[in-house]
Design an enzyme around this catalytic site. Structure first.
Site, PDB file in Angstrom:
ATOM      1  N   ASP A 138      27.459  35.467  51.587  1.00  0.00           N
ATOM      2  CA  ASP A 138      28.698  36.254  51.618  1.00  0.00           C
ATOM      3  C   ASP A 138      28.758  37.221  50.451  1.00  0.00           C
ATOM      4  O   ASP A 138      28.096  37.031  49.437  1.00  0.00           O
ATOM      5  CB  ASP A 138      29.905  35.312  51.554  1.00  0.00           C
ATOM      6  CG  ASP A 138      29.876  34.444  50.311  1.00  0.00           C
ATOM      7  OD1 ASP A 138      30.926  34.265  49.685  1.00  0.00           O
ATOM      8  OD2 ASP A 138      28.772  33.928  49.970  1.00  0.00           O
ATOM      9  N   GLU A 139      29.600  38.216  50.599  1.00  0.00           N
ATOM     10  CA  GLU A 139      29.973  39.143  49.525  1.00  0.00           C
ATOM     11  C   GLU A 139      28.772  39.603  48.706  1.00  0.00           C
ATOM     12  O   GLU A 139      28.733  39.429  47.492  1.00  0.00           O
ATOM     13  CB  GLU A 139      30.998  38.464  48.592  1.00  0.00           C
ATOM     14  CG  GLU A 139      32.300  38.124  49.317  1.00  0.00           C
ATOM     15  CD  GLU A 139      33.336  37.470  48.418  1.00  0.00           C
ATOM     16  OE1 GLU A 139      34.497  37.910  48.466  1.00  0.00           O
ATOM     17  OE2 GLU A 139      32.976  36.523  47.689  1.00  0.00           O
TER      18      GLU A 139
END
Lengths: 473, 527
Positions: B320-321
């Site tokens: 993620d991210e």
């Protein structure tokens, strides 16, 4: 603060010893620890240390001697602390394999000598101990530490009456619900649990104010159904009931101190309720006289049952001259009260709300730490009349979900003030001398599953302000 | 007169209609079991547990015996039980719980049968309560339900079962019912983790998603790369391999799987404390350096060590991210990208897929955060479970593409958002807008997330509970038995919250935001 009596070493000091040892043992060598500080909380009374690191056998054995060596409390305390200290360790055999040595540990046994076989936990019991941790070349570490030793249980108040009183079984109809109660056995269980840890339980039955909940089961205790506090001073029934409560409670709480409250008494319902007003008039009493009458009568009952009464300071402030001389005055309203009390010969407990009320969330740890129970008292014999102090966790806005982080870590700051030597805690720059140790102790509490809040927050029981190491928050 | 009569009529009509509402709500609210079982029937009588209430079973298992003893402890809560029944004239005595388990397989794995049938007899014919289950883990759920039927009577000091006889037939709606904890933003000592696991079992949650490592700290021992845990906050804020194994074993004894996460390539700055070559550069420390073989060797080492501890079928690889700017601005990496004909997002894809292959080679199936699906869903291994978190509506797309999904949309199921209410937690439906039955089956379940930025050992329990319990019922109870209006569950949930408190779990009051203090004095049941 000087000890009360010079009894021989008792086994309750054993806990202090083990607690101290448990703080010394860390899984790995200390991290960035300021070597000039001692990371034991509260600070021991005297200590010397070296610079060696010794390995402790996780199967540490206990060997006891002395008159009190055989006591069950000792063994159970040892097992309890062993579990706390050694919870991480399991890799004994790996060491042996790697080093091909049969015994790699420097310390395999804890030898305890307890001089007294008395199991009695009473005020002034000798809690001292001496600890030696040494290798064969004779270097030693000696010291002492403990936590609070009195649980003041404010059981009842106007909102609810949760405790079973067999003599007056309707009293606990004043509990919030039928599950939010303590049976007699529950209360005894708490007393015995505390005793196994060297902690007294001082029960409180607050009279005549803070007692509205008593009337849920016995409405006669209310001055009237629309005016419910304080307890009706004009009735014999009131005092019969108090006597009944005290008799039942005497069987549960062996501690010699018993708290009778007596704070924040608003006598309006006495003067405005006709039959009570009549009673006052018949005896030529003002409401204030009646307050004194009530408190003194309750005190006599407690004394007749072998207790020493403790009362909140309003009783001292209102009628010191007539207060029973055995009374221990419990200061809470502010500073400067204990000096007055001890000057008149009363013993005192310090709980100045400006600094030691834990429900005041805006008191940070350093203010708690710096509060001095003996402030303003210079005469040594008067200092001896200050029994100690107490932090108060009032529960209006605290419950199971947040009580631990409201108490800790600030209560630990007071604990050191109450245990350690005055010179040791009065250093000028506590950011250097106490803060790192305090942070360390907070993390130790967390490691043991106690929900101690971050130290450095401005307000109590706030969450950490962001990600970070326990030792910096 | 006429207006008075019609006024009276109106009042009566209102009273009647309220009475009807109250009746159906109160029938529902009488069942103080949380989460609500799939099928429940009950009576009106009391039964009393005998003092030597015993476990009777042919299933020889320490796990079951321990669970039974734990259940007794949790019913008794330290109260002394009255020994003299005859004095109390209490006759219908329940002597014990008879447990029959069909399968001898002890293994805890994904999609094992968690169903159970619990019957508590009527007073005419007391004797034994009966619990049947396919697996020992179904039986554990049955023990949990039984524990919620028993009450300590303060006056008679006996343990009672109200509303007997009971017939409860129960199984979970979703097979994956998770809670995420984050031990990187704040180290959580082992006792704290264990208490969280205990509390999960009370609400029948069955997956502990352990987000072990992140940018801020690397607390876990990795024997293959022993300097990785130099990235811990301090030497004592660490988990040894034995600690991790203990977490897995403690959870397993309670029917809870542990999903370990090693988030790559972002959220990994802490890896470089021990091995600085994993950083793109000293001044640009995330994501992990995609251009180095060493990076993937380390990931392989980690997953190899994981495979010895974490036996759950899945491993979570994060993903993620990911802010790839440190790749493009660091010269040796931008060179590598050029040489391999990749732009940043292709490199991100390359990294994730390569990590997936490593995990697959160690026998794991993979969970990845939803960005990986959003960016290159059709390239993901078909064994990927996509973990939705960014918002609603993603699950629908994931299952439409044929992949499995775990739902954790942050607007409703992120516990550190204190302003998300109980009702919102309860009402968050994982199958929203998914009508095709085959696709519905691809939503394996959901998870509430307890991120650690503002939570540590001092306040984690009260941030998790009771709102996680609301989600727990959404994930366990059959859809048509869920309350349509979340406000209807307040009574039952207050009861469950107080039960948690009685068991030593610091569950916060229902009123107010998440983790609020009680507003003033009052009964647990009204706060």
């Amino acid at each position: 603060m000087l000890p009360f009596s010079q009894k021989p070493h008792s086994k309750f000091s054993f806990f202090k010893l083990l607690f101290w040892v448990s703080q010394l043992l860390v899984l790995s060598s200390g991290f960035e620890l300021d070597e000039s500080l001692t990371y034991i909380w509260p600070l021991p009374s005297e200590f010397t240390s070296g610079n060696e690191t010794l390995a402790v056998d996780p199967t540490l054995s206990l060997s006891v001697s002395g008159k009190g060596g055989d006591l069950k409390i000792l063994r159970e305390g040892f097992e309890r602390y062993k579990k706390i200290i050694f919870k991480h360790v399991s890799g004994v055999s790996i060491f042996e394999k790697l080093r091909g040595i049969t015994s790699v540990y420097d310390i395999s046994e804890l030898r305890i000598i307890v001089n007294s076989d008395s199991e009695e936990l009473q005020l002034g019991v000798d809690e001292s101990y001496t600890l030696f941790v040494a290798k064969n070349d004779g270097k030693s570490i000696v010291g002492g530490a403990t936590i609070e030793n009195v649980l003041h249980w404010h059981i009842i108040d106007e909102q609810s009456f949760p405790l079973e009183v067999p003599t007056y079984p309707n009293l606990w109809n004043g509990a919030y619900t039928k599950w939010e109660r303590y049976t007699v056995e529950d209360a005894s269980d708490i007393v015995s649990f505390a005793k196994m840890r060297g902690i007294h339980v001082m029960a409180e039955v607050d009279v005549p104010g803070h007692a509205e909940s008593w009337g849920a089961g016995y409405p006669d205790l209310w001055p009237s159904s629309s005016c419910r506090e304080p307890l009706d001073v004009s009735k014999n029934f009131t005092f019969d009931l108090i006597s009944g409560i005290l008799s039942d409670i005497r069987k549960i709480f062996p501690f010699e101190l018993f708290h009778l409250g007596g704070d924040e008494v608003n006598t309006g319902c006495w003067t405005s309720t006709p039959h009570v007003k009549q009673w006052l008039n018949d005896r030529n009493m003002t409401a204030k006289d009646a307050y004194q009458y009530f408190v003194l009568k309750a005190q006599e009952m407690a004394i007749s049952k072998g207790w020493t009464p403790v009362n909140w300071e309003e009783t001292f402030n209102a009628f010191a001259a007539n207060l029973n001389p055995q009374t221990v005055v419990h200061n809470w309203l502010g500073p400067g009260v204990c000096p007055n009390a001890v000057a008149k010969g009363f013993r005192c407990i310090f709980s100045n709300q400006g600094v030691w009320y834990l429900d005041h969330l805006d008191v940070p740890w350093d203010q708690v730490y710096n509060a001095e129970p003996l402030e303003g008292i210079n005469n040594v014999s008067e200092q001896n009349l200050v029994l100690g102090g107490e932090v108060c966790m009032w529960d209006e806005v605290a419950d199971t979900s947040n009580v631990q982080q409201t108490i800790w870590p600030r209560a630990a700051a007071a604990a050191e003030r109450l245990w350690s030597k005055r010179e040791a805690v009065s250093a000028r720059n506590i950011t250097l001398t106490a803060l790192p140790r305090f942070l360390y102790f907070r993390c130790l509490l967390n490691r043991r599953g106690v929900q101690a809040a971050p130290v450095t927050n401005k307000y109590a029981r706030q969450p950490p302000t962001g990600p970070g190491s326990c030792y910096e928050q | 007169m006429a207006s008075e009569a019609s006024l009276v009529a109106m009042v009566v009509a209102l009273a009647l209609s309220n009475a009807l509402l109250v009746t159906s709500e109160s029938e529902y609210n009488k069942v103080k079991i949380w989460p609500m079982p799939a099928s429940v029937s009950y009576g009106h009588s009391h039964l009393y547990l005998s003092n030597d209430f015993e476990l009777s079973t042919n299933y020889d298992s320490g796990l079951l015996k321990d669970a039974f003893n734990r259940m007794l402890a949790v019913i008794r809560l330290g109260h002394i039980i009255e020994a003299n029944f005859s004095a109390l004239h209490l006759s219908p005595l329940l002597r014990g719980l008879h447990i029959v388990i069909s399968s001898s397989n002890h293994q805890l794995q994904y999609t094992i049968d968690e169903s159970y049938k619990l019957t508590v007899p009527s007073p005419e014919n007391p004797g034994y309560a009966h619990l049947e289950a396919q697996t020992v883990y179904g039986a554990l759920h049955g023990l949990q339900t039984f524990s919620q039927l028993c009450h300590f009577n303060f006056t008679s000091r006996v343990l009672e079962v109200h509303m007997s006889p009971w017939t409860i037939i129960d199984q979970p709606r979703f097979s994956y019912r998770g809670l995420l904890i984050d031990t990187s933003r704040h180290y959580l000592p082992l006792p704290v983790v264990k208490k969280v696991i205990d509390s999960m079992s009370y609400a029948k949650l069955n997956v502990l998603h352990w987000h072990i490592v992140d940018s801020q700290s690397f607390p876990l021992e990795i024997p293959s790369y022993p300097k990785l845990w130099d990235g811990a906050y301090s030497p004592s804020e660490r988990y040894t391999v034995a600690d991790a194994a203990e977490v897995v074993s403690y959870a397993q004894q309670r029917g809870i799987n542990v999903l370990a996460e090693i988030d790559v390539p972002g959220h990994a700055r802490s890896w470089g404390t021990g091995y600085p070559s994993l950083w793109p550069s000293k001044d640009c420390q995330q994501p992990l350096d995609v251009s180095k073989e060493f990076t993937f060797k380390v990931i392989d080492g980690i997953l190899s060590d994981f495979s010895k501890i974490f036996k759950f079928k899945f491993v979570h690889l994060g993903g993620d991210e990911v802010n790839t700017s440190c790749w493009t601005i660091t010269p040796h990496i931008s060179k590598w990208l050029r040489e391999h004909g990749m732009n940043e997002s292709q490199a991100y894809q390359y990294f994730v897929l390569r990590a997936q292959n490593v995990a697959l080679s160690h026998g794991y199936e993979i969970v990845n955060w939803e960005e990986t699906f959003n960016d290159f869903g059709n390239k993901l291994s078909r064994k990927t479970v996509v973990h939705n978190w960014l918002g609603g509506g993603v699950a629908r797309q994931v299952v439409a593409s044929g992949l499995r999904c775990i739902v954790s949309n942050q607007d409703k199921w992120y516990l550190h958002y204190l302003d998300t209410t109980l009702q919102e937690f309860y009402a968050n439906e994982p199958l929203t807008n998914i009508t095709n039955l085959k696709q519905q089956k691809l939503v394996i379940g959901g998870e509430v997330c307890m991120w650690g930025e503002f939570v540590d050992g001092s306040d984690i329990e009260q941030t998790i509970w009771p709102r996680a319990a609301a989600a727990a019922e959404r994930l366990w109870t059959p859809y048509d038995k869920l309350a349509k209006n979340p406000r209807e569950v307040t009574g039952r949930l207050a009861h469950f919250r107080c039960l948690l408190n009685q068991r030593g779990v610091a569950a916060a009051p229902l009123a107010g935001q998440g983790r609020s203090a009680p507003e003033g004095p009052g009964s647990c049941y009204e706060q």
